[in-house]
Design an enzyme around this catalytic site. Structure first.
Site, PDB file in Angstrom:
ATOM      1  N   HIS A 284     -27.938 -14.553  32.046  1.00  0.00           N
ATOM      2  CA  HIS A 284     -28.806 -15.707  31.839  1.00  0.00           C
ATOM      3  C   HIS A 284     -28.310 -16.870  32.688  1.00  0.00           C
ATOM      4  O   HIS A 284     -27.114 -17.011  32.938  1.00  0.00           O
ATOM      5  CB  HIS A 284     -28.832 -16.099  30.362  1.00  0.00           C
ATOM      6  CG  HIS A 284     -29.436 -15.058  29.480  1.00  0.00           C
ATOM      7  ND1 HIS A 284     -30.792 -14.971  29.253  1.00  0.00           N
ATOM      8  CD2 HIS A 284     -28.882 -14.039  28.770  1.00  0.00           C
ATOM      9  CE1 HIS A 284     -31.043 -13.961  28.446  1.00  0.00           C
ATOM     10  NE2 HIS A 284     -29.898 -13.377  28.138  1.00  0.00           N
TER      11      HIS A 284
ATOM     12  N   ALA B  53      -9.485  -0.531  23.609  1.00  0.00           N
ATOM     13  CA  ALA B  53     -10.321  -1.081  22.544  1.00  0.00           C
ATOM     14  C   ALA B  53     -10.387  -2.601  22.628  1.00  0.00           C
ATOM     15  O   ALA B  53      -9.411  -3.275  22.926  1.00  0.00           O
ATOM     16  CB  ALA B  53      -9.775  -0.660  21.188  1.00  0.00           C
TER      17      ALA B  53
ATOM     18  N   ASN C 277     -20.159   7.074  19.833  1.00  0.00           N
ATOM     19  CA  ASN C 277     -19.931   6.968  18.396  1.00  0.00           C
ATOM     20  C   ASN C 277     -20.866   5.914  17.812  1.00  0.00           C
ATOM     21  O   ASN C 277     -21.779   5.438  18.462  1.00  0.00           O
ATOM     22  CB  ASN C 277     -18.453   6.650  18.142  1.00  0.00           C
ATOM     23  CG  ASN C 277     -17.945   7.248  16.848  1.00  0.00           C
ATOM     24  OD1 ASN C 277     -18.647   7.258  15.837  1.00  0.00           O
ATOM     25  ND2 ASN C 277     -16.727   7.749  16.866  1.00  0.00           N
TER      26      ASN C 277
ATOM     27  N   SER D 203     -12.973   1.616  20.964  1.00  0.00           N
ATOM     28  CA  SER D 203     -13.928   0.897  20.123  1.00  0.00           C
ATOM     29  C   SER D 203     -14.077  -0.554  20.569  1.00  0.00           C
ATOM     30  O   SER D 203     -13.145  -1.171  21.088  1.00  0.00           O
ATOM     31  CB  SER D 203     -13.456   0.924  18.666  1.00  0.00           C
ATOM     32  OG  SER D 203     -13.437   2.238  18.171  1.00  0.00           O
TER      33      SER D 203
END
Length: 207
Positions: free
Chosen positions: A113, A167, A83, A149
């Site tokens: 990192h 989500a 999406n 999401s």
């Protein structure tokens, strides 16, 4: 070894290497070109993805906007879907199985990192130019997974087939197959079983 070989092997590498910089800028340009198209521009979108994501299976669809660091180091299986606002930082190989669905604002982030500032910060070459050293870890996602999401998957993670990631989760460790996992950091809540079938939810049946 070349900087590209070091990067893909998860070793420290210099991202200002000309070969990597050229590949990265190409992917950024292609991502923007894709984002400037409409859903109905099927031929144009396909031509862009053929360059950006040459290793993708039939039926994979990216809604857009998208952002790939390299693209050529990401592999999609068949019939995947992403999406809005799908971001992939593929400095190490990212492998995605078949029928994997991503909700909006999902990120796959292979970069890692150094923890110490002195090792993480930019350095100066004798000619005055700046560079830093980075490294990454691969990401592997099995087939038939669903990501809600705003999920972020970090480098070094393997997610087994048939998983659902809730989500807002930040996935920092491996998730076994057929698990419902959620949280930050993401953890397994329970296994997914046949009891989760929508056939057991009469209120969901269409009228």
């Amino acid at each position: 070894m070349t900087q590209q070989e070091n990067m893909l092997a998860g070793r420290l590498y210099d991202p200002t290497d000309p070969v990597l910089e050229r590949q990265r800028l190409t992917a950024h340009r292609l991502s923007k070109d894709y984002n400037d198209t409409y859903d109905t521009d099927v031929e144009t979108r396909t031509a862009i993805l053929d360059q950006l994501l040459p290793h993708r299976g039939e039926g994979t669809f990216l809604q857009g906007p998208i952002q790939f660091d390299y693209g050529i180091y990401t592999t999609f299986g068949k019939r995947c879907y992403a999406n809005f606002n799908f971001t992939v930082l593929d400095i190490c190989p990212i492998t995605i199985g078949d029928n994997v669905f991503f909700g909006s604002n999902c990120t796959l982030a292979a970069p890692v990192h150094p923890m110490l500032p002195g090792e993480r910060n930019q350095r100066t070459r004798p000619d005055g130019s700046l560079y830093d050293l980075e490294y990454g870890r691969p990401i592997t996602i099995g087939s038939d997974c669903w990501f809600g999401s705003n999920v972020t998957v970090c480098g070094g993670v393997t997610i087994g087939e048939g998983c659902v990631i809730g989500a807002g989760s930040v996935v920092t460790r491996d998730i076994p197959p057929h698990s419902f996992a959620a949280g930050s950091p993401c953890r397994v809540i329970r296994p997914i079983t046949q009891a989760d079938s929508v056939a057991n939810r009469p209120e969901l049946r269409p009228l």
